[in-house]
Design a protein around this motif. Structure first.
Motif, mmCIF file in Angstrom:
data_model
loop_
_atom_site.group_PDB
_atom_site.id
_atom_site.type_symbol
_atom_site.label_atom_id
_atom_site.label_comp_id
_atom_site.label_asym_id
_atom_site.label_seq_id
_atom_site.Cartn_x
_atom_site.Cartn_y
_atom_site.Cartn_z
ATOM 1 N N PHE A 223 34.417 5.483 0.495
ATOM 2 C CA PHE A 223 34.955 4.399 1.263
ATOM 3 C C PHE A 223 33.914 3.537 2.011
ATOM 4 C CE2 PHE A 223 38.130 7.854 1.232
ATOM 5 C CZ PHE A 223 39.188 7.343 0.993
ATOM 6 N N GLY A 224 32.647 3.753 2.018
ATOM 7 C CA GLY A 224 31.582 2.956 2.655
ATOM 8 C C GLY A 224 31.468 3.269 4.066
ATOM 9 N N HIS A 225 32.387 3.674 4.557
ATOM 10 C CA HIS A 225 32.585 3.977 6.411
ATOM 11 C C HIS A 225 33.302 5.148 6.323
ATOM 12 C CE1 HIS A 225 30.300 0.700 8.129
ATOM 13 N NE2 HIS A 225 30.936 -0.043 6.770
ATOM 14 N N VAL A 226 33.142 6.138 7.135
ATOM 15 C CA VAL A 226 33.855 7.578 7.552
ATOM 16 C C VAL A 226 33.806 7.769 8.795
ATOM 17 C CG1 VAL A 226 31.817 8.924 6.796
ATOM 18 C CG2 VAL A 226 34.336 9.865 6.778
ATOM 19 N N VAL A 227 34.907 8.493 9.318
ATOM 20 C CA VAL A 227 34.709 8.896 10.784
ATOM 21 C C VAL A 227 34.779 10.523 10.608
ATOM 22 C CG1 VAL A 227 35.996 9.074 13.016
ATOM 23 C CG2 VAL A 227 35.881 7.049 11.744
ATOM 24 N N LEU A 228 33.681 11.001 11.501
ATOM 25 C CA LEU A 228 33.873 12.415 11.627
ATOM 26 C C LEU A 228 34.316 12.783 13.088
ATOM 27 C CD1 LEU A 228 32.818 15.368 11.229
ATOM 28 C CD2 LEU A 228 30.360 14.793 11.876
ATOM 29 N N TRP A 229 35.361 13.367 13.162
ATOM 30 C CA TRP A 229 36.114 13.730 14.431
ATOM 31 C C TRP A 229 36.138 15.364 14.754
ATOM 32 C CZ3 TRP A 229 38.999 10.706 17.706
ATOM 33 C CH2 TRP A 229 39.786 11.439 18.909
ATOM 34 N N ASP A 230 35.238 15.724 15.764
ATOM 35 C CA ASP A 230 34.784 16.927 16.010
ATOM 36 C C ASP A 230 35.802 17.343 16.916
ATOM 37 O OD1 ASP A 230 32.879 19.021 15.245
ATOM 38 O OD2 ASP A 230 31.879 18.836 16.914
ATOM 39 N N GLY A 231 36.849 18.342 16.761
ATOM 40 C CA GLY A 231 37.818 18.813 17.620
ATOM 41 C C GLY A 231 37.418 19.828 18.157
ATOM 42 N N HIS A 232 37.725 19.938 19.514
ATOM 43 C CA HIS A 232 37.393 21.439 20.532
ATOM 44 C C HIS A 232 38.455 21.236 21.548
ATOM 45 C CE1 HIS A 232 32.938 21.631 19.205
ATOM 46 N NE2 HIS A 232 33.231 20.433 19.025
ATOM 47 N N SER A 233 38.525 22.563 22.231
ATOM 48 C CA SER A 233 39.185 22.507 23.305
ATOM 49 C C SER A 233 38.652 23.701 24.201
ATOM 50 C CB SER A 233 40.640 23.060 23.002
ATOM 51 O OG SER A 233 40.691 24.497 22.595
ATOM 52 N N ILE A 234 38.984 23.759 25.441
ATOM 53 C CA ILE A 234 38.366 24.731 26.424
ATOM 54 C C ILE A 234 39.349 24.910 27.577
ATOM 55 C CG2 ILE A 234 37.017 22.684 27.694
ATOM 56 C CD1 ILE A 234 34.738 24.617 27.855
ATOM 57 N N ARG A 235 39.120 26.138 28.278
ATOM 58 C CA ARG A 235 40.014 26.036 29.460
ATOM 59 C C ARG A 235 39.548 24.859 30.492
ATOM 60 N NH1 ARG A 235 41.884 31.634 30.354
ATOM 61 N NH2 ARG A 235 41.949 31.103 32.671
ATOM 62 N N LEU B 156 36.231 15.298 20.559
ATOM 63 C CA LEU B 156 37.280 15.359 21.509
ATOM 64 C C LEU B 156 37.346 16.703 22.078
ATOM 65 C CD1 LEU B 156 39.797 14.462 23.236
ATOM 66 C CD2 LEU B 156 41.177 15.147 21.291
ATOM 67 N N GLU B 157 37.010 17.053 23.566
ATOM 68 C CA GLU B 157 37.267 18.197 24.143
ATOM 69 C C GLU B 157 38.495 18.258 24.682
ATOM 70 O OE1 GLU B 157 36.163 21.776 24.557
ATOM 71 O OE2 GLU B 157 34.251 20.790 24.099
ATOM 72 N N LEU B 158 39.520 19.063 24.280
ATOM 73 C CA LEU B 158 40.726 18.982 24.939
ATOM 74 C C LEU B 158 41.047 19.974 26.051
ATOM 75 C CD1 LEU B 158 43.719 17.642 24.521
ATOM 76 C CD2 LEU B 158 44.046 19.208 22.920
ATOM 77 N N SER B 159 41.483 19.920 27.073
ATOM 78 C CA SER B 159 41.825 20.997 27.938
ATOM 79 C C SER B 159 42.925 21.781 27.508
ATOM 80 C CB SER B 159 42.167 20.442 29.588
ATOM 81 O OG SER B 159 42.553 21.442 30.246
ATOM 82 N N GLN B 160 42.658 23.018 27.452
ATOM 83 C CA GLN B 160 43.787 24.010 26.639
ATOM 84 C C GLN B 160 45.026 23.941 27.498
ATOM 85 O OE1 GLN B 160 41.541 27.539 26.503
ATOM 86 N NE2 GLN B 160 40.700 27.005 24.330
ATOM 87 N N ILE B 161 45.103 23.666 28.807
ATOM 88 C CA ILE B 161 46.115 23.669 29.624
ATOM 89 C C ILE B 161 47.215 22.787 29.115
ATOM 90 C CG2 ILE B 161 45.699 21.961 31.432
ATOM 91 C CD1 ILE B 161 46.691 23.928 33.289
ATOM 92 N N THR B 162 46.870 21.873 28.156
ATOM 93 C CA THR B 162 47.750 20.692 27.787
ATOM 94 C C THR B 162 48.689 21.095 26.715
ATOM 95 O OG1 THR B 162 46.248 19.678 26.287
ATOM 96 C CG2 THR B 162 46.101 18.783 28.267
ATOM 97 N N TYR B 163 48.497 22.186 26.041
ATOM 98 C CA TYR B 163 49.080 22.706 24.737
ATOM 99 C C TYR B 163 49.148 23.918 24.573
ATOM 100 C CZ TYR B 163 44.709 24.161 22.495
ATOM 101 O OH TYR B 163 43.507 24.594 22.280
ATOM 102 N N MET B 164 48.764 24.852 25.638
ATOM 103 C CA MET B 164 48.791 26.583 25.571
ATOM 104 C C MET B 164 48.728 27.165 26.870
ATOM 105 S SD MET B 164 44.910 27.522 23.974
ATOM 106 C CE MET B 164 44.711 29.153 25.263
ATOM 107 N N ASP B 165 49.226 28.498 26.852
ATOM 108 C CA ASP B 165 48.857 29.207 28.053
ATOM 109 C C ASP B 165 47.560 29.698 27.890
ATOM 110 O OD1 ASP B 165 48.939 31.833 29.699
ATOM 111 O OD2 ASP B 165 50.842 31.132 30.192
#
Length: 265
Positions: free
Chosen positions: A139-151, A222-231
């Protein structure tokens, strides 16, 4: 044990989930304290959370073992990501709550750390680098999305409650500025979740090492707060909450694809 799983997609987007693994081999678990054997600092359910992205054509790579075995988002030489601040290392010996992972005297020595890097860290990063090279060649260009979550609350790492969505691009070094702005605009346009861009979490080793926008590789964490999708107490996945989060993540990933098209044009 296979070090990782890789789904090869058809779009210029690679999603890396380096802390999704929760397996601890028996010979290592036997030396751990009981609370650590549960791998409480896992990025719980992010594999499920991002599974929809395969339908967008994204490649997805995820490990098998826990970050307690080896942290794939740390440099293999153990160099600190945030000098002067508390953090867990390449092969952690403490949990996010500050308690020890291993029984006294059972911590891994230098040889064992090198073995873990060889058997778990290097295969993951080779596969990640190879997939990035494949997509960039196509493609010539690519996006690397590093997905994380934390309390949402980790006093050892930060004060107060963490924002819900935390984008990191190493202060703009790992990603084209226009592409970063396009993704951030998705968060700015919504009013349900708090967010930060290059706040406490600026991106770990993967974002910083592979993000080379001048060479066609844009990396965003993306560091996602776990409270948004889990207990956070039971680790239970909450599908209704997660579905709302998935919509927003999907919009950001779509912004990445659209931004990549503009870079290629």
């Amino acid at each position: 044990m296979t070090p990782y799983s890789l789904h090869r997609g058809t779009a210029p987007l690679l999603i890396s989930l380096p802390h999704n693994g929760s397996v601890v081999p028996d010979e290592i678990a036997a030396r751990m304290k009981r609370p650590a054997r549960r791998s409480p600092d896992t990025d719980w359910h992010v594999g499920e959370l991002y599974d929809f992205a395969k339908g967008m054509g994204a490649s997805v790579i995820r490990p098998v073992v826990s970050r307690y075995v080896v942290d794939l988002n740390r440099p293999s030489d153990g160099h600190a990501l945030y000098p002067g601040k508390k953090e867990t290392g390449l092969v952690p010996t403490i949990m996010f709550d500050g308690h020890d992972i291993y029984r006294a005297g059972a911590e891994p020595d230098g040889k064992e750390i090198a073995d873990r890097v060889k058997h778990w860290w290097k295969p993951y990063h080779k596969a990640l680098a190879d997939e990035l090279a494949r997509l960039r060649a196509q493609f010539g260009h690519v996006v690397l999305w590093d997905g994380h979550s934390i309390r949402s609350h980790v006093p050892m790492l930060f004060e107060g409650r963490l924002p819900d969505f935390n984008l990191g691009t190493a202060d703009g070094i790992s990603c084209n500025s226009a592409l970063q702005a396009r993704v951030a605009a998705v968060l700015e346009a919504q009013g349900d979740y708090s967010f930060a861009v290059n706040g406490r979490f600026k991106g770990g080793h993967i974002t910083r090492h592979y993000g080379r926008p001048e060479e066609g590789i844009n990396a965003i964490q993306l560091e996602l707060s776990q409270i948004t999708y889990m207990d956070e107490d039971s680790f239970e996945y909450l599908p209704k909450k997660a579905a709302r989060v998935q919509v927003l993540i999907g919009e950001m990933l779509q912004a990445c694809l659209e931004g990549t098209q503009q870079l290629t044009a």
